[in-house]
Design a protein around this motif. Structure first.
Motif, PDB file in Angstrom:
ATOM      1  N   MET A 169       0.843  -1.174   0.000  1.00  0.00           N
ATOM      2  CA  MET A 169       0.000   0.000   0.000  1.00  0.00           C
ATOM      3  C   MET A 169       0.884   1.230   0.000  1.00  0.00           C
ATOM      4  SD  MET A 169      -2.995   1.188   2.670  1.00  0.00           S
ATOM      5  CE  MET A 169      -3.976  -0.241   2.368  1.00  0.00           C
ATOM      6  N   ASN A 170       0.462   2.254  -0.697  1.00  0.00           N
ATOM      7  CA  ASN A 170       1.154   3.532  -0.792  1.00  0.00           C
ATOM      8  C   ASN A 170       1.485   4.058   0.607  1.00  0.00           C
ATOM      9  OD1 ASN A 170       1.303   6.487  -0.848  1.00  0.00           O
ATOM     10  ND2 ASN A 170       0.705   6.295  -3.002  1.00  0.00           N
ATOM     11  N   THR A 208      -0.799   4.511   4.032  1.00  0.00           N
ATOM     12  CA  THR A 208      -0.464   3.765   5.249  1.00  0.00           C
ATOM     13  C   THR A 208      -0.290   4.698   6.432  1.00  0.00           C
ATOM     14  OG1 THR A 208       0.615   2.069   3.922  1.00  0.00           O
ATOM     15  CG2 THR A 208       1.153   2.110   6.254  1.00  0.00           C
ATOM     16  N   PHE A 209       0.436   5.776   6.240  1.00  0.00           N
ATOM     17  CA  PHE A 209       0.665   6.747   7.309  1.00  0.00           C
ATOM     18  C   PHE A 209      -0.645   7.365   7.777  1.00  0.00           C
ATOM     19  CE2 PHE A 209       1.628  11.155   8.626  1.00  0.00           C
ATOM     20  CZ  PHE A 209       2.366  10.868   9.764  1.00  0.00           C
ATOM     21  N   GLU A 210      -1.475   7.792   6.822  1.00  0.00           N
ATOM     22  CA  GLU A 210      -2.746   8.406   7.190  1.00  0.00           C
ATOM     23  C   GLU A 210      -3.694   7.399   7.827  1.00  0.00           C
ATOM     24  OE1 GLU A 210      -4.395  10.762   4.020  1.00  0.00           O
ATOM     25  OE2 GLU A 210      -3.006  12.397   4.447  1.00  0.00           O
ATOM     26  N   LEU A 211      -3.696   6.162   7.362  1.00  0.00           N
ATOM     27  CA  LEU A 211      -4.547   5.140   7.984  1.00  0.00           C
ATOM     28  C   LEU A 211      -4.136   4.884   9.425  1.00  0.00           C
ATOM     29  CD1 LEU A 211      -5.115   2.474   5.197  1.00  0.00           C
ATOM     30  CD2 LEU A 211      -6.882   3.748   6.428  1.00  0.00           C
ATOM     31  N   LYS A 219      -2.789   7.018  11.463  1.00  0.00           N
ATOM     32  CA  LYS A 219      -3.289   8.168  12.223  1.00  0.00           C
ATOM     33  C   LYS A 219      -4.811   8.111  12.372  1.00  0.00           C
ATOM     34  CE  LYS A 219      -1.728  12.166  10.978  1.00  0.00           C
ATOM     35  NZ  LYS A 219      -1.210  13.293  10.185  1.00  0.00           N
ATOM     36  N   LEU A 220      -5.472   7.690  11.306  1.00  0.00           N
ATOM     37  CA  LEU A 220      -6.930   7.613  11.308  1.00  0.00           C
ATOM     38  C   LEU A 220      -7.442   6.650  12.375  1.00  0.00           C
ATOM     39  CD1 LEU A 220      -9.523   8.476   9.628  1.00  0.00           C
ATOM     40  CD2 LEU A 220      -9.236   6.294   8.468  1.00  0.00           C
ATOM     41  N   TYR A 221      -6.763   5.507  12.519  1.00  0.00           N
ATOM     42  CA  TYR A 221      -7.210   4.517  13.496  1.00  0.00           C
ATOM     43  C   TYR A 221      -7.057   5.005  14.931  1.00  0.00           C
ATOM     44  CZ  TYR A 221      -8.277   0.942  10.102  1.00  0.00           C
ATOM     45  OH  TYR A 221      -8.861   0.230   9.079  1.00  0.00           O
ATOM     46  N   ASP A 222      -6.210   5.990  15.155  1.00  0.00           N
ATOM     47  CA  ASP A 222      -6.047   6.570  16.491  1.00  0.00           C
ATOM     48  C   ASP A 222      -6.906   7.818  16.698  1.00  0.00           C
ATOM     49  OD1 ASP A 222      -4.206   4.632  17.245  1.00  0.00           O
ATOM     50  OD2 ASP A 222      -2.507   5.794  16.472  1.00  0.00           O
ATOM     51  N   ASP A 223      -7.641   8.216  15.686  1.00  0.00           N
ATOM     52  CA  ASP A 223      -8.422   9.453  15.737  1.00  0.00           C
ATOM     53  C   ASP A 223      -9.817   9.179  16.309  1.00  0.00           C
ATOM     54  OD1 ASP A 223      -9.868  11.812  15.189  1.00  0.00           O
ATOM     55  OD2 ASP A 223      -8.634  12.208  13.423  1.00  0.00           O
ATOM     56  N   TYR A 268      -6.972  14.304   6.483  1.00  0.00           N
ATOM     57  CA  TYR A 268      -6.245  13.223   5.802  1.00  0.00           C
ATOM     58  C   TYR A 268      -6.498  13.307   4.291  1.00  0.00           C
ATOM     59  CZ  TYR A 268      -6.627  11.547  10.615  1.00  0.00           C
ATOM     60  OH  TYR A 268      -6.595  11.450  11.984  1.00  0.00           O
ATOM     61  N   PRO A 269      -5.960  14.312   3.628  1.00  0.00           N
ATOM     62  CA  PRO A 269      -6.300  14.539   2.214  1.00  0.00           C
ATOM     63  C   PRO A 269      -5.910  13.404   1.266  1.00  0.00           C
ATOM     64  CG  PRO A 269      -4.527  16.000   2.925  1.00  0.00           C
ATOM     65  CD  PRO A 269      -5.037  15.313   4.152  1.00  0.00           C
ATOM     66  N   HIS A 270      -4.778  12.750   1.500  1.00  0.00           N
ATOM     67  CA  HIS A 270      -4.403  11.635   0.619  1.00  0.00           C
ATOM     68  C   HIS A 270      -5.412  10.498   0.737  1.00  0.00           C
ATOM     69  CE1 HIS A 270      -0.456  13.659   0.734  1.00  0.00           C
ATOM     70  NE2 HIS A 270      -0.375  13.199  -0.504  1.00  0.00           N
ATOM     71  N   LEU A 271      -5.801  10.206   1.942  1.00  0.00           N
ATOM     72  CA  LEU A 271      -6.754   9.144   2.195  1.00  0.00           C
ATOM     73  C   LEU A 271      -8.129   9.499   1.628  1.00  0.00           C
ATOM     74  CD1 LEU A 271      -6.857   6.412   3.534  1.00  0.00           C
ATOM     75  CD2 LEU A 271      -7.377   7.533   5.685  1.00  0.00           C
ATOM     76  N   PHE A 272      -8.508  10.753   1.775  1.00  0.00           N
ATOM     77  CA  PHE A 272      -9.806  11.187   1.268  1.00  0.00           C
ATOM     78  C   PHE A 272      -9.915  10.987  -0.244  1.00  0.00           C
ATOM     79  CE2 PHE A 272     -12.772  14.249  -0.526  1.00  0.00           C
ATOM     80  CZ  PHE A 272     -13.924  13.903   0.163  1.00  0.00           C
ATOM     81  N   ALA A 273      -8.809  11.150  -0.939  1.00  0.00           N
ATOM     82  CA  ALA A 273      -8.826  10.985  -2.393  1.00  0.00           C
ATOM     83  C   ALA A 273      -9.372   9.616  -2.792  1.00  0.00           C
ATOM     84  CB  ALA A 273      -7.429  11.195  -2.965  1.00  0.00           C
ATOM     85  N   SER A 274      -9.144   8.620  -1.966  1.00  0.00           N
ATOM     86  CA  SER A 274      -9.614   7.265  -2.302  1.00  0.00           C
ATOM     87  C   SER A 274     -11.115   7.088  -2.077  1.00  0.00           C
ATOM     88  CB  SER A 274      -8.832   6.211  -1.515  1.00  0.00           C
ATOM     89  OG  SER A 274      -9.081   6.318  -0.135  1.00  0.00           O
TER      90      SER A 274
END
Length: 150
Positions: A1-2, A6-9, A11-15, A76-82
């Motif tokens: 995975m990009n 991965t980095f944003e995910l 962070k997302l799981y801790d948000d 999380y803009p990179h993640l939002f793109a998906s």
């Protein structure tokens, strides 16, 4: 995975502002974008099933979940793109009934019409009413679906 996904995910799981359901949706779409041809992805359920299910569940709590996706867009803009296409599709349908009917019909078709679109919608509504966290409603729904395509 990009790496950005991965980095944003992580962070997302801790948000605490993001529900487990939206976390799962983001992970699914981020990993799907990373494996465009599907060759490296082993899913429990095929995308023809998963994507309509996510859409139908999102429609059950549309306003709250759109707010969470808006938050993801900012944080999380990179993640939002998906998930942007899914977000836009749900956002533009002020009256969710046509989108719900169309999506349930698409899911029914993916199941070779062994279960009606109306039965799918009714089952999702009942499960979402029974669980505060709709992520918990996914497993019983997939269990119910398996009776029609296993």
């Amino acid at each position: 995975m990009n790496e950005s996904y991965t980095f944003e995910l992580q962070k997302l799981y801790d948000d605490p502002h993001v529900s487990p359901f939206i976390q799962e949706v983001c992970e699914y779409y981020a990993s799907k974008a990373d494996y465009g041809d599907g060759s490296d992805r082993e899913e429990i359920e095929p995308s023809e099933i998963v994507e309509p299910v996510y859409t139908l569940f999102l429609l059950q709590r549309r306003e709250t979940l759109l707010d969470e996706l808006s938050y993801i867009h900012k944080k999380y803009p990179h993640l939002f793109a998906s998930v942007e296409g899914l977000y836009e599709d749900i956002l533009i349908h002020m009256d969710i009934r046509p989108l719900e009917s169309e999506t349930a019909a698409r899911l029914s078709l993916a199941l070779n019409e062994k279960v009606s679109a109306g039965a799918i919608t009714e089952k999702i509504e009942n499960l979402c009413d029974s669980y505060e966290d709709i992520l918990e409603a996914l497993d019983p729904f997939y269990g119910w679906l398996h009776a029609f395509y296993s």
